[in-house]
Design an enzyme around this catalytic site. Structure first.
Site, mmCIF file in Angstrom:
data_model
loop_
_atom_site.group_PDB
_atom_site.id
_atom_site.type_symbol
_atom_site.label_atom_id
_atom_site.label_comp_id
_atom_site.label_asym_id
_atom_site.label_seq_id
_atom_site.Cartn_x
_atom_site.Cartn_y
_atom_site.Cartn_z
ATOM 1 N N ASP A 147 -1.454 -0.691 5.996
ATOM 2 C CA ASP A 147 -1.655 -0.078 7.312
ATOM 3 C C ASP A 147 -3.101 -0.106 7.778
ATOM 4 O O ASP A 147 -3.384 0.271 8.915
ATOM 5 C CB ASP A 147 -1.201 1.387 7.282
ATOM 6 C CG ASP A 147 -2.103 2.244 6.400
ATOM 7 O OD1 ASP A 147 -2.276 1.896 5.215
ATOM 8 O OD2 ASP A 147 -2.641 3.247 6.893
ATOM 9 N N ASP A 176 0.868 -1.175 0.000
ATOM 10 C CA ASP A 176 0.000 0.000 0.000
ATOM 11 C C ASP A 176 0.908 1.229 0.000
ATOM 12 O O ASP A 176 2.117 1.128 0.257
ATOM 13 C CB ASP A 176 -0.884 -0.043 1.249
ATOM 14 C CG ASP A 176 -1.683 1.225 1.448
ATOM 15 O OD1 ASP A 176 -2.400 1.626 0.523
ATOM 16 O OD2 ASP A 176 -1.564 1.823 2.531
ATOM 17 N N ASP A 206 -0.252 5.183 0.963
ATOM 18 C CA ASP A 206 -0.537 6.149 2.027
ATOM 19 C C ASP A 206 -0.655 5.449 3.376
ATOM 20 O O ASP A 206 -1.449 4.520 3.537
ATOM 21 C CB ASP A 206 -1.844 6.895 1.736
ATOM 22 C CG ASP A 206 -1.787 7.678 0.442
ATOM 23 O OD1 ASP A 206 -1.622 8.901 0.498
ATOM 24 O OD2 ASP A 206 -1.906 7.043 -0.632
#
Length: 219
Positions: free
Chosen positions: A174, A14, A16
């Site tokens: 995240d 991922d 961001d």
């Protein structure tokens, strides 16, 4: 080698909240969009909790928080995209351990790919500015395919592109959306304990592994 990497050939990251802290630039664009509609600024702390489902959902959450009845989400989203395009990487920074992790994995011949829900148009400038472009054999944005995370389609597409079975794939993210996408695609999952997960501990999403820094994967 970290146990998460055992029998893994493809590592999908991922962006961001995992590789980069983009909240400062996202918050600036959100607040400028709200100001266009004479609405109060949201601020970076709220924006950190809203990131994860793509830019349209980010704007929708900002308008809902501001009780912006009557404001078109689509129109506000268009304004957001224009504001963000002017400064997508002025305050955005890499998290500690990112370059170390990516370099080590590349040197060990893992296939590295990027799957983010951020619109694809913003990725070249951000990746180039932060020196990330050359690490990834494939980059997918939230609008690259018909579906985005938490749908498994982007990860399954990545596995097909790399000619790698999903069971040999690792999703590193995240948020609960990353974990859900990874599990649905048949990937192993690693979640970082920092980043953006709507204010909830990422451990609640049940990733296969947790790390406090991406450097833990290669040290």
């Amino acid at each position: 080698m970290h146990p998460a990497l055992e029998d893994i050939a493809l590592v999908v990251f991922d962006l961001d909240g995992t590789l980069i802290d983009s909240a400062p630039d996202l918050a600036m664009a959100v607040d400028r969009t709200l100001a266009d509609h004479d609405l109060p600024a949201a601020g970076i702390d709220k924006v950190r909790h809203w990131v994860g489902n793509g830019s349209h959902k980010l704007v929708e959450r900002a308008l809902a928080d501001a009780d912006a009845h009557g404001v078109s989400i689509d129109e506000a989203h268009t304004r957001f995209l224009a504001h963000y395009a002017k400064a997508p990487c002025e305050r955005t920074q890499l998290y500690d351990g990112v370059t170390e992790c990516l370099t080590a994995l590349r040197d060990r011949d893992f296939d590295l790919m990027l799957v983010t829900n951020k619109p694809i148009a913003f990725l070249p400038a951000i990746l180039d500015t932060l020196g990330l472009t050359d690490y990834f054999s494939l980059t997918l944005g939230g609008d690259s395919l018909a579906e985005k995370k938490p749908h498994p389609a982007p990860l399954l597409h990545a596995a097909r592109q790399g000619d790698i079975p999903p069971g040999a794939g690792l999703m590193v993210g995240d948020s609960r959306h990353d974990v859900a996408a990874g599990k649905a695609a048949g990937f192993r999952t690693v979640a970082v304990t920092y980043g953006y997960n709507h204010g909830d501990p990422i451990s609640q999403s049940g990733p296969d592994h947790l790390v406090d820094s991406l450097a833990e994967l290669v040290t």
